[in-house]
Scaffold this active site. Structure first.
Site, mmCIF file in Angstrom:
data_model
loop_
_atom_site.group_PDB
_atom_site.id
_atom_site.type_symbol
_atom_site.label_atom_id
_atom_site.label_comp_id
_atom_site.label_asym_id
_atom_site.label_seq_id
_atom_site.Cartn_x
_atom_site.Cartn_y
_atom_site.Cartn_z
ATOM 1 N N GLY A 73 0.814 -1.219 0.000
ATOM 2 C CA GLY A 73 0.000 0.000 0.000
ATOM 3 C C GLY A 73 0.841 1.260 0.000
ATOM 4 O O GLY A 73 0.372 2.334 0.370
ATOM 5 N N ASP A 92 -1.874 8.433 -6.293
ATOM 6 C CA ASP A 92 -0.538 7.835 -6.168
ATOM 7 C C ASP A 92 0.399 8.370 -7.239
ATOM 8 O O ASP A 92 1.564 8.694 -6.969
ATOM 9 C CB ASP A 92 -0.637 6.305 -6.261
HETATM 10 C C1 GLA Z 1 -5.338 3.215 -3.661
HETATM 11 C C2 GLA Z 1 -5.573 3.909 -5.002
HETATM 12 C C3 GLA Z 1 -5.670 5.422 -4.818
HETATM 13 C C4 GLA Z 1 -6.672 5.800 -3.726
HETATM 14 C C5 GLA Z 1 -6.418 4.971 -2.460
HETATM 15 C C6 GLA Z 1 -7.473 5.195 -1.411
HETATM 16 O O1 GLA Z 1 -4.084 3.562 -3.164
HETATM 17 O O2 GLA Z 1 -4.528 3.609 -5.888
HETATM 18 O O3 GLA Z 1 -5.990 6.042 -6.036
HETATM 19 O O4 GLA Z 1 -7.978 5.635 -4.189
HETATM 20 O O5 GLA Z 1 -6.351 3.587 -2.736
HETATM 21 O O6 GLA Z 1 -7.415 6.499 -0.933
#
Ligand code: GLA
Length: 389
Positions: free
Chosen positions: A126, A174
């Protein structure tokens, strides 16, 4: 892996593979989101920072349209032709090809290159190892083809690569932070306008990433389900996206929604408010207020958006009870992966050792803990006067 060794290691590996030092080295970071979770695909606000873990590519241009790239971490080589991009079964190379595809689809004329890639963003935790690889790739293609580096445009192309080539339905956060991050700062991103505002980290605090060592296979379907629920809620309120609903409107009109959709929407509407409030608190250097908002964000993700798991909740409790903690929450998509905590600098060692020992006692899992520094977004690392880029 010791992160500070990466530039030397990648330069040595390139030299070994290609017989001369690389004229060009690029990096693009992973990220941790301080607050503003599951708001990006609702056109809302996020407040991530780029971290000192990144994807790196050392490369040199080729005279043809071939891309040859060797992964140091997987000990695999991928070869493809920019004129004939097709999918195959080397998953990591699909991110690189996907970015080439997105750049070409946007009308850019690319040139081939050969290089080596490595990274120290933990995969699947993550912390956006995919966005880091996409933005490092975009930085590499842009340098070789001498394309201007416009962070929001490149972020959108990276997102397109991930959505349409790789097939993962992510938002824009991201790629934006990996493209546009700034040392010492978090970035308040308006995900509709793609406007960014630099926000300094409060003095004498550090951001600590706490990996629960849990990974959830069903993240994709749960993520898509949350996105759909948010769309249903936006339609109910008669707006383009939940970004357009404020807390007052929500409270006045939400009773007609079914209870689950109402809770999902309540999270997003509240989280947008909290995120803007967090940026204001940071500008004032108010770590206490920022910590409170971070705590409220987790509680909302746990109770209303329902994207935490037991380990994330345990980790957050461990962090909140440890010395020096202003606030802690899950970060990223959820269902596993990492939490993030804002910690007083003088207490950080004690914080880390207490969280580690209480977490392992409670869950029987060993956590990885990273004290993070906010770094720049995608950049050319080779000194410009040496590389000519
Ligand atoms: C993942 C996705 C992002 C966002 C997050 C939750 O990281 O890639 O675009 O939606 O989850 O905030």
């Amino acid at each position: 892996m010791n992160s500070s060794n990466v530039p030397q290691r990648i330069t040595a590996a390139f030299t070994e593979h290609f017989g001369a030092p690389p004229p060009l080295v690029v990096r693009a970071p992973g990220r941790v989101n301080l607050i503003g979770e599951h708001t990006d695909y609702n056109d809302g606000f996020v407040l991530p920072m780029a971290i000192d873990r990144a994807a790196w590519i050392a490369l040199r241009p080729r005279a043809d349209q071939q891309v040859i790239i060797h992964s140091l971490d997987l000990a695999q080589t991928a070869v493809f032709d920019l004129c004939h991009l097709t999918h195959d079964n080397q998953k990591w190379a699909e991110y690189i090809k996907g970015v080439a595809w997105a750049l070409q689809t946007a009308g850019h004329k690319l040139c081939g290159w050969e290089g080596v890639v490595t990274g120290d963003v933990p995969i699947g935790a993550g912390l956006s190892s995919s966005a880091a690889l996409e933005m490092a790739t975009a930085r590499a293609f842009a340098a070789v083809a001498r394309l201007p580096w416009d962070a929001p445009t490149m972020a959108q192309l990276g997102q397109r690569a991930e959505n349409e080539w790789v097939g993962v339905n992510c938002g824009i956060m991201d790629q934006m932070i990996s493209a546009a991050g700034k040392e010492g700062h978090a970035l308040l991103i308006d995900c509709r306008a793609l406007a960014t505002e630099l926000v300094p980290l409060p003095r004498d605090t550090v951001v600590v990433v706490l990996d629960t060592a849990t990974r959830r296979g069903l993240v994709d379907s749960a993520y898509n389900e949350r996105r759909r629920q948010c769309e249903v809620a936006a339609e109910y309120f008669g707006v383009r996206a939940l970004r357009d609903v404020d807390v007052v409107q929500f409270e006045a009109c939400a009773e007609g929604l079914d209870p689950v959709t109402r809770r999902r929407a309540r999270h997003v509407v509240g989280e947008n408010d909290r995120t803007r409030a967090a940026a204001i608190a940071m500008a004032r250097g108010d770590a206490v207020r920022l910590g409170e908002l971070i705590n409220e964000s987790h509680n909302s993700l746990r109770d209303d958006f329902e994207v935490t798991n037991t380990e994330l909740n345990v980790m957050v409790e461990c962090a909140r009870r440890a010395p020096g903690c202003y606030g802690a929450r899950m970060t990223g998509a959820g269902f596993g992966g990492c939490a993030v905590a804002l910690v007083a600098l003088p207490a950080v060692e004690e914080f880390v050792s207490q969280v580690k020992s209480v977490y392992v006692k409670t869950t029987r899992r060993d956590s990885q803990i990273y004290v993070c520094r906010a770094t720049n977004g995608a950049e050319i690392v080779t000194p410009q006067h040496e590389s000519g880029y």
